[in-house]
Design a protein around this motif. Structure first.
Motif, mmCIF file in Angstrom:
data_model
loop_
_atom_site.group_PDB
_atom_site.id
_atom_site.type_symbol
_atom_site.label_atom_id
_atom_site.label_comp_id
_atom_site.label_asym_id
_atom_site.label_seq_id
_atom_site.Cartn_x
_atom_site.Cartn_y
_atom_site.Cartn_z
ATOM 1 N N ALA A 180 -53.095 -50.187 48.111
ATOM 2 C CA ALA A 180 -51.801 -50.593 47.991
ATOM 3 C C ALA A 180 -51.182 -51.102 46.650
ATOM 4 O O ALA A 180 -50.185 -50.646 46.239
ATOM 5 C CB ALA A 180 -51.445 -51.780 48.978
ATOM 6 N N LEU A 181 -51.984 -51.596 45.908
ATOM 7 C CA LEU A 181 -51.724 -52.168 44.473
ATOM 8 C C LEU A 181 -51.422 -50.977 43.628
ATOM 9 O O LEU A 181 -50.741 -50.895 42.734
ATOM 10 C CB LEU A 181 -52.701 -53.071 44.129
ATOM 11 N N ALA A 182 -52.310 -49.873 43.887
ATOM 12 C CA ALA A 182 -52.405 -48.652 42.939
ATOM 13 C C ALA A 182 -51.093 -47.904 43.469
ATOM 14 O O ALA A 182 -50.566 -47.330 42.428
ATOM 15 C CB ALA A 182 -53.626 -47.976 43.374
ATOM 16 N N GLU A 183 -50.730 -47.961 44.702
ATOM 17 C CA GLU A 183 -49.407 -47.332 45.056
ATOM 18 C C GLU A 183 -48.275 -48.008 44.272
ATOM 19 O O GLU A 183 -47.357 -47.338 43.728
ATOM 20 C CB GLU A 183 -49.330 -47.279 46.622
ATOM 21 N N LEU A 184 -48.221 -49.419 44.235
ATOM 22 C CA LEU A 184 -47.273 -50.208 43.581
ATOM 23 C C LEU A 184 -47.133 -49.805 42.000
ATOM 24 O O LEU A 184 -46.071 -49.713 41.467
ATOM 25 C CB LEU A 184 -47.470 -51.727 43.874
ATOM 26 N N ALA A 185 -48.544 -49.668 41.501
ATOM 27 C CA ALA A 185 -48.650 -49.303 40.104
ATOM 28 C C ALA A 185 -47.780 -48.001 39.778
ATOM 29 O O ALA A 185 -47.201 -47.997 38.602
ATOM 30 C CB ALA A 185 -50.011 -49.590 39.829
ATOM 31 N N GLU A 186 -48.178 -46.990 40.569
ATOM 32 C CA GLU A 186 -47.311 -45.777 40.648
ATOM 33 C C GLU A 186 -46.048 -45.855 40.342
ATOM 34 O O GLU A 186 -45.256 -45.141 39.880
ATOM 35 C CB GLU A 186 -47.929 -44.772 41.634
ATOM 36 N N ARG A 187 -45.389 -46.763 41.337
ATOM 37 C CA ARG A 187 -44.134 -47.035 41.538
ATOM 38 C C ARG A 187 -43.537 -47.745 40.330
ATOM 39 O O ARG A 187 -42.287 -47.908 40.200
ATOM 40 C CB ARG A 187 -43.726 -47.602 42.732
ATOM 41 N N GLY A 188 -44.183 -48.267 39.330
ATOM 42 C CA GLY A 188 -43.746 -49.201 38.287
ATOM 43 C C GLY A 188 -43.509 -50.379 38.591
ATOM 44 O O GLY A 188 -42.732 -51.068 37.906
ATOM 45 N N ILE A 189 -43.898 -50.968 39.672
ATOM 46 C CA ILE A 189 -43.623 -52.088 40.327
ATOM 47 C C ILE A 189 -44.564 -53.300 39.781
ATOM 48 O O ILE A 189 -44.353 -54.436 39.534
ATOM 49 C CB ILE A 189 -43.685 -52.317 41.814
ATOM 50 N N VAL A 190 -46.000 -53.051 39.841
ATOM 51 C CA VAL A 190 -46.920 -54.029 39.178
ATOM 52 C C VAL A 190 -47.690 -53.273 38.347
ATOM 53 O O VAL A 190 -47.818 -51.983 38.016
ATOM 54 C CB VAL A 190 -47.869 -54.467 40.349
#
Length: 249
Positions: A61-71
């Motif tokens: 989930a965190l990797a997904e958010l990183a791809e979105r530029g959120i974290v």
């Protein structure tokens, strides 16, 4: 940074995998918690417990958010809100948005578009007074010319009075809500679905000529404050609709 920028939510979004649902929940919680660029997220083990998922799912989930530029992650320091923080405005997508994501054209025939008094059931589910005005929208919707769903939406008129002037033959309901003043952003959807035989009217509307069943979905969409902003009953041709869901343990 804030001591804890997250305010934990519950989220049910049909068609998503566990890590995607978790990513959307974290993103929505960062937004509702007022997270700022540079804010540090709690440790992974605490996040996994908070969201009821495994460490493996949490990292996905965190990797997904990183791809979105959120974290973003920092070696040995954990996860932080990315600068600038570009947080998503919704974890809920409508019919047109889901089709657009697959590059498929949609069309709609508007069968009802009116303001009327809410019923007792509508008022209860939307958190408004019985008889308060609602905008009632009934459409027969198609993807690439193939009829898929007969859909009935109801929205409290007070949250988006301008909705009465929108042409929903082409406009997206959720896009209209997001661009309202103030914006009405669907973050969470409570969703129920059941299979049954179609009625005679449904067979005619959905062009069912054989024994094809229908899937009846009831949804109430809520904003970041957990206030109901829209309710829908959608009757799908079962041979043209697939329901997917994820369960977190």
């Amino acid at each position: 940074m804030a001591a804890d920028p997250l305010t934990t939510s519950r989220m049910t979004v049909p068609g998503q995998r566990v890590f995607e649902v978790t990513a959307d929940r974290i993103a929505a919680d960062l937004e509702s918690g007022g997270a700022a660029p540079g804010d540090r997220l709690p440790p992974e083990r605490d996040l996994a417990v908070r969201y009821g998922v495994s460490r493996v799912t949490l990292r996905s989930a965190l990797a997904e958010l990183a791809e979105r530029g959120i974290v973003a992650s920092a070696a040995s320091r954990g996860w932080f809100v990315s600068p600038p923080a570009v947080l998503p405005t919704t974890g809920v997508q409508g019919f047109a948005e889901l089709a657009a994501a697959k590059g498929l054209p949609t069309s709609a025939r508007v069968m009802e578009s009116e303001v009327r008094a809410s019923t007792v059931d509508e008022a209860d589910r939307l958190g408004i007074a019985p008889g308060a005005p609602v905008f009632s929208l009934v459409r027969l919707r198609a993807i690439d010319g193939n009829v898929v769903v007969h859909e009935h939406n109801r929205i409290p008129l007070a949250i988006c009075p301008e909705i009465v002037d929108v042409d929903f033959r082409t406009a997206s309901l959720f896009t209209t809500l997001r661009t309202a003043s103030p914006p009405q952003i669907p973050i969470v959807a409570n969703y129920e679905v059941e299979a049954r035989h179609p009625t005679a009217e449904e067979r005619s509307l959905l062009e069912i000529l054989d024994a094809t069943p229908v899937l009846v979905a009831d949804q109430v969409a809520l904003n970041a404050d957990r206030k109901p902003i829209e309710m829908t009953r959608a009757v799908y041709r079962a041979d043209r609709y697939r329901f997917r869901g994820s369960i977190a343990h």
